[in-house]
Design a protein around this motif. Structure first.
Motif, PDB file in Angstrom:
ATOM      1  N   PRO A  12      49.760 -51.897-100.295  1.00 17.57           N
ATOM      2  CA  PRO A  12      49.087 -51.537 -99.162  1.00 17.57           C
ATOM      3  C   PRO A  12      47.731 -50.460 -99.656  1.00 17.57           C
ATOM      4  N   THR A  13      46.886 -50.559 -99.169  1.00 18.35           N
ATOM      5  CA  THR A  13      45.572 -49.754 -99.215  1.00 18.35           C
ATOM      6  C   THR A  13      45.349 -48.826 -98.185  1.00 18.35           C
ATOM      7  N   LYS A  14      44.456 -47.988 -98.026  1.00 14.92           N
ATOM      8  CA  LYS A  14      43.872 -47.246 -96.949  1.00 14.92           C
ATOM      9  C   LYS A  14      43.626 -48.209 -95.974  1.00 14.92           C
ATOM     10  N   THR A  16      44.448 -51.641 -95.417  1.00 11.15           N
ATOM     11  CA  THR A  16      45.485 -52.503 -95.232  1.00 11.15           C
ATOM     12  C   THR A  16      46.631 -51.905 -94.738  1.00 11.15           C
ATOM     13  N   GLN A  17      46.874 -50.551 -94.711  1.00 10.05           N
ATOM     14  CA  GLN A  17      48.186 -49.946 -94.279  1.00 10.05           C
ATOM     15  C   GLN A  17      48.556 -50.176 -92.885  1.00 10.05           C
ATOM     16  N   TYR A  19      47.866 -52.774 -91.095  1.00  8.65           N
ATOM     17  CA  TYR A  19      48.180 -54.237 -91.051  1.00  8.65           C
ATOM     18  C   TYR A  19      49.858 -54.148 -91.699  1.00  8.65           C
ATOM     19  N   TRP A  20      50.080 -53.663 -92.836  1.00 12.08           N
ATOM     20  CA  TRP A  20      51.523 -53.854 -93.346  1.00 12.08           C
ATOM     21  C   TRP A  20      52.409 -52.962 -92.462  1.00 12.08           C
ATOM     22  N   ASP A  21      51.872 -51.924 -91.776  1.00 12.08           N
ATOM     23  CA  ASP A  21      53.064 -51.413 -90.852  1.00 12.08           C
ATOM     24  C   ASP A  21      53.303 -52.167 -89.766  1.00 12.08           C
ATOM     25  N   LYS A  24      55.855 -54.704 -90.898  1.00 21.76           N
ATOM     26  CA  LYS A  24      57.025 -54.180 -91.091  1.00 21.76           C
ATOM     27  C   LYS A  24      57.790 -54.089 -89.791  1.00 21.76           C
ATOM     28  N   GLU A 127      59.921 -51.876 -97.312  1.00 17.81           N
ATOM     29  CA  GLU A 127      58.551 -51.658 -96.900  1.00 17.81           C
ATOM     30  C   GLU A 127      57.624 -52.570 -96.536  1.00 17.81           C
TER      31      GLU A 127
END
Length: 136
Positions: A12-14, A16-17, A19-21, A24, A127
């Motif tokens: 994840p990047t700043k 995309t975080q 989105y990934w959160d 999860k 994660e």
């Protein structure tokens, strides 16, 4: 508890975080412009329609339709060898954006263009959960 994945895991990047959160938490999140209402995916800092920086994260419906697909019979790397044959597809989300994904939950030869699908999630690590789609 998800095991460690032998597959390459997204970082994840700043941008995309969020989105990934969501992934999860088994939520498909996309961006919506607060100025013009445009929905977009993949994550960006600006709206691709009006260039506003007022993009917000929303929970998508998770419903989509298969736009195009291919069946993979030869794995790209050994990490995917156990998965062949598998379907790589471009789906159009109900909200409008398109995303690349896998279609699971049916034999590859049953996948059809226009087929309605629903998001599901594959937990690769503690994660990272990866969105995939299955037939409705």
């Amino acid at each position: 508890m998800a095991a460690l994945s032998p597959k390459p895991v997204p970082v994840p990047t700043k941008e995309t975080q969020p989105y990934w959160d969501g992934c999860k938490q088994h939520e498909l999140r996309i961006q919506k412009c607060a100025d013009c209402g445009h929905h977009q995916f993949y994550p960006r800092l600006y709206c691709t329609q009006c260039m506003s920086d007022r993009v917000e994260w929303i929970k998508a419906s998770g419903r989509a339709a298969v736009l195009s697909y291919t069946i993979v019979y030869r794995p790209v790397t050994q990490a995917f060898a156990a998965d062949v044959p598998y379907v790589v597809a471009l789906v159009t989300l109900e909200e409008g954006p398109q995303m690349m994904t896998n279609i699971i939950g049916c034999p590859p030869e049953q996948v059809k263009i226009g087929m309605p699908v629903q998001v599901t999630f594959d937990d690769w690590t503690e994660e990272i959960s990866v969105p995939k789609f299955k037939p409705l």
